[in-house]
Design a protein around this motif. Structure first.
Motif, PDB file in Angstrom:
ATOM      1  N   TRP A 192     -43.908 -20.333 -12.333  1.00 51.13           N
ATOM      2  CA  TRP A 192     -42.730 -20.551 -12.105  1.00 51.13           C
ATOM      3  C   TRP A 192     -41.786 -19.584 -11.410  1.00 51.13           C
ATOM      4  CZ3 TRP A 192     -45.482 -20.074 -16.629  1.00 51.13           C
ATOM      5  CH2 TRP A 192     -45.595 -18.713 -17.364  1.00 51.13           C
TER       6      TRP A 192
ATOM      7  N   THR B  92     -40.746 -17.644 -20.839  1.00 45.65           N
ATOM      8  CA  THR B  92     -40.255 -18.710 -19.887  1.00 45.65           C
ATOM      9  C   THR B  92     -40.316 -19.895 -20.692  1.00 45.65           C
ATOM     10  OG1 THR B  92     -40.992 -17.203 -18.088  1.00 45.65           O
ATOM     11  CG2 THR B  92     -40.511 -19.301 -17.484  1.00 45.65           C
TER      12      THR B  92
ATOM     13  N   ARG C  19     -38.668 -22.775 -23.897  1.00 48.56           N
ATOM     14  CA  ARG C  19     -37.464 -23.118 -24.567  1.00 48.56           C
ATOM     15  C   ARG C  19     -37.775 -23.781 -25.888  1.00 48.56           C
ATOM     16  NH1 ARG C  19     -35.695 -28.568 -24.174  1.00 48.56           N
ATOM     17  NH2 ARG C  19     -36.996 -29.725 -22.670  1.00 48.56           N
TER      18      ARG C  19
ATOM     19  N   SER D 154     -34.689 -18.715 -20.530  1.00 45.94           N
ATOM     20  CA  SER D 154     -35.457 -20.002 -21.014  1.00 45.94           C
ATOM     21  C   SER D 154     -35.336 -20.965 -19.963  1.00 45.94           C
ATOM     22  CB  SER D 154     -34.573 -20.520 -22.176  1.00 45.94           C
ATOM     23  OG  SER D 154     -34.567 -19.533 -23.423  1.00 45.94           O
ATOM     24  N   THR D 155     -36.107 -21.874 -19.886  1.00 45.68           N
ATOM     25  CA  THR D 155     -36.278 -22.973 -18.851  1.00 45.68           C
ATOM     26  C   THR D 155     -35.506 -24.173 -19.455  1.00 45.68           C
ATOM     27  OG1 THR D 155     -38.140 -23.859 -19.855  1.00 45.68           O
ATOM     28  CG2 THR D 155     -38.343 -22.569 -18.068  1.00 45.68           C
TER      29      THR D 155
ATOM     30  N   ARG E 176     -33.037 -22.359 -12.266  1.00 41.79           N
ATOM     31  CA  ARG E 176     -33.631 -21.108 -11.857  1.00 41.79           C
ATOM     32  C   ARG E 176     -32.567 -19.834 -12.302  1.00 41.79           C
ATOM     33  NH1 ARG E 176     -38.343 -20.019  -7.925  1.00 41.79           N
ATOM     34  NH2 ARG E 176     -38.509 -17.760  -8.131  1.00 41.79           N
TER      35      ARG E 176
ATOM     36  N   ARG F 194     -33.001 -19.199 -15.872  1.00 40.17           N
ATOM     37  CA  ARG F 194     -34.332 -18.294 -16.038  1.00 40.17           C
ATOM     38  C   ARG F 194     -34.535 -17.075 -15.270  1.00 40.17           C
ATOM     39  NH1 ARG F 194     -36.659 -22.703 -13.183  1.00 40.17           N
ATOM     40  NH2 ARG F 194     -38.065 -21.257 -11.647  1.00 40.17           N
TER      41      ARG F 194
END
Length: 666
Positions: free
Chosen positions: A218, A438, A440, A467-468, A472, A475
């Motif tokens: 990610w 990373t 949710r 959290s995703t 971004r 994140r």
């Protein structure tokens, strides 16, 4: 609410949702695919030792296992695994479909013909006594080439990071079952991590993803494209898109031969199509996510249909299944009760299969007919094991944290159709910190949450910064801030619930597993918000991770979460709960799998050594045969009952129906 509801204190409500019921319904279907006209998928079997079964839906609608116990269709590539099976339908062949799958016990690839009487799985790949052995993931069967193309993870030594990964071709005739040299390596090993290759419709090109330490997928990946020679070898492998700051999480080919991929180059994971000149065009540019974190190899957020339309999983903080017209950019979402769709899509003709859930239903296999727009459940159907009036009624909330930043959360108040609490009592609440970090918490029915809410204990799932699902920038809030932002956000939600009169300030707890276990432990060492905590298979000692006490995939993860160790060694020391046990004053429950190679038991043991004779009530339960994340029903029963007992003792609750008492040491 029933007008005849009885008034009883929070935590004392009698619930039909016991630990055994919650354990039996833990987990979800995964990795759906079409084999001819049939939909196949894997699903959990908590009462069968936690194995993953492969299930098929016959033409008449009957579901049946493809393989009997103890076959366990699951692999350990990057330890979190990936797609473990693929099959070719072979229409007109009396032998029926050919299945290729990885078995968890030995990690070998096997071939199997389930419609051939008396057939048994036969190995396609050899065993290896080196380190973690040979592992295989994200397969695609190519009958015309007599091969299955997949990811090979090969250990070269005994250490967890003595490993290499390449795109490989395994012969279907079994000639590699005892001969590693018979496996063809297709990629050149330039990347530490790769996904399985996707062959273009004309067989002339292939595409896959690659990335390297210290990046996680990610953070930044590269989309590789190569020509495929007549002999099946790759030629001219080149980077088509991506880089250190661009995360591409899926790539595949449209039926017309154009390359599709999901990239976050704008700050949001959107879907792109390669133009003839090599440029990429966004097909539906939105501040929404059309992708997610690649924690497993072979996840799919989009699937191209023969018509040229594309099935997509998309949304912000939640996900829907939509059908995208790439020429107009319009998306039409499937109707139905589902509010969360997994990254698992498959198509056949005009049919799309996916896995979906809602706050009132667990994950089930759903099929959408794109001709009619009709969606229906075709497998692993949710069946209410109790009266659904006992399910929680969640609220989607946004709170303000430090510096006014937004924090997303799901609030599950205590709920019971036959009980209410005294008017002058506020409920206890447990903050749930998700793993990843990373990742949710999806808004779906979870009987483990209902186990608590139906007894009068509220739950707050916090999608803290990092959290995703929210772009971004959200994140990246956790970059070098792990153990700070996550802790602050969870505390902010807990205190906000107390300040508004939703929760009892004196009866707040926190719990989480893996990275959520870290957040829980870090919260107990750095705040006084919580009266107790439940820590499951946690990260506790950052320095030990830096020293190789974890697996390869996440071995450099801390460079973005905490910072480069060479530059900020003190930060690793200061934030590690295991190094600051003296700061823990609240009771806690520590739960660990003894076979966990991601967060090894040694971290728990070091924390416990420092807790001896400190007078803080605590308990440690270690489970043989369990790894990272618990899968066995008996384990999950004990976990829930122990957790409830902790809260009962600390919050002075009197659970109805009897719960085994957790013995707390001091």
């Amino acid at each position: 609410m029933n007008d005849m509801a009885q008034t009883k204190p929070y935590g004392s409500w009698l619930s039909p949702i016991d630990a055994a019921l919650a354990a039996a319904h833990d987990g979800s279907p995964a990795f759906v695919g079409f084999v001819g006209d049939e939909a196949w998928w894997t699903e959990p079997r908590p009462t069968e030792g936690g194995r993953r079964a492969l299930v098929r839906r016959r033409a008449g609608g009957r579901e049946e296992p493809v393989l009997p116990a103890p076959w366990n269709v699951r692999n350990r590539v990057i330890e979190y695994g990936g797609r473990p099976w693929a099959a070719a339908a072979r229409p007109g062949d009396p032998r029926g479909p050919l299945l290729v799958f990885a078995d968890y016990a030995d990690q070998r690839l096997y071939a199997y013909e389930p419609d051939v009487p008396e057939a048994e799985p036969r190995p396609l790949t050899p065993l290896s006594g080196v380190g973690g052995g040979l592992r295989w993931a994200d397969p695609r069967v190519h009958l015309d080439r007599g091969e299955v193309w997949c990811v090979l993870e090969e250990f070269t030594g005994e250490g967890p990071t003595d490993v290499r990964r390449v795109v490989a071709a395994v012969p279907l005739d079994g000639s590699a079952a005892e001969d590693r040299a018979a496996v063809r390596e297709l990629s050149d090993g330039r990347h530490r991590f790769v996904t399985g290759p996707r062959l273009s419709p004309d067989g002339a090109k292939t595409a896959w993803l690659g990335w390297d330490h210290p990046r996680m997928p990610w953070d930044g990946t590269e989309l590789m494209v190569a020509d495929v020679r007549a002999d099946g070898t790759f030629d001219g492998a080149r980077v088509f898109a991506g880089g250190p700051e661009e995360s591409i999480v899926q790539a595949d080919w449209a039926p017309d031969g154009r390359l599709l991929f999901v990239s976050d180059r704008t700050g949001w994971w959107n879907l792109y199509r390669a133009a003839p000149d090599g440029a990429a065009v966004a097909l539906c540019p939105r501040e929404e996510e059309f992708g997610g974190p690649l924690w497993q190899l072979g996840l799919s957020w989009f699937a191209p249909l023969e018509s040229g339309l594309i099935a997509v999983v998309h949304g912000t903080g939640a996900t829907a299944l939509g059908i995208l017209d790439p020429e107009t950019g319009e998306v039409v979402d499937a109707a139905g009760p589902w509010s969360e769709w997994s990254a698992s899509l498959a198509v056949s003709g005009t049919r799309v299969a996916g896995i979906a859930a809602s706050p009132r239903s667990a994950y089930e296999v759903v099929e959408l007919d794109t001709r009619t727009g009709r969606a229906r459940v075709i497998g692993a159907a949710h069946d209410d094991p109790v009266d659904p009036t006992y399910y929680p009624e969640p609220q989607i909330r946004t709170f303000l944290g430090p510096a006014g930043r937004e924090i997303h959360a799901h609030i599950y108040p205590p709920h019971h159709p036959g009980h209410i609490a005294p008017g002058d009592e506020l409920p206890p609440y447990v903050v749930w910190a998700h793993g990843g970090p990373t990742s949710r918490a999806p808004l779906v029915l979870d009987l483990a949450i209902a186990y608590f809410t139906s007894r009068g204990i509220g739950v707050a799932e916090v999608n803290y910064g990092g959290s995703t699902g929210y772009g971004r920038a959200y994140r990246d809030r956790l970059r070098e801030q792990w153990g700070v932002v996550d802790v602050e956000d969870c505390a902010a939600v807990a205190l906000a619930l107390a300040d508004e009169g939703t929760a009892d300030r004196a009866r707040l707890a926190i719990r989480g597993g893996s990275a959520g276990g870290w957040t829980t432990a870090a919260s107990l060492t750095t705040t006084d918000v919580y009266a107790c905590g439940t820590i499951l298979y946690p990260v506790l000692d950052l320095g030990s991770w830096q020293d190789g006490e974890t697996h390869d995939f996440e071995s450099r993860y801390l460079e973005t979460l905490v910072g480069p160790y060479a530059e900020v060694p003190g930060r690793y020391e200061e934030r590690s709960p295991a190094r600051h046990a003296e700061r823990i004053t609240a009771p806690f429950l520590l739960l660990q799998g003894l076979d966990d190679v991601i967060c090894p038991p040694a971290q728990c043991e070091r924390l416990l050594e420092r807790m001896e004779r400190r007078g803080v009530p605590h308990a440690y339960i270690a489970f043989e045969g369990e790894g990272h994340g618990f899968r066995r029903a008996d384990t999950m029963i004990r976990v829930l009952e122990a957790e409830l007992s902790l809260y009962a003792q600390v919050f002075r609750l009197e659970p109805a129906g009897g719960t085994p008492t957790l013995e707390l040491a001091k």
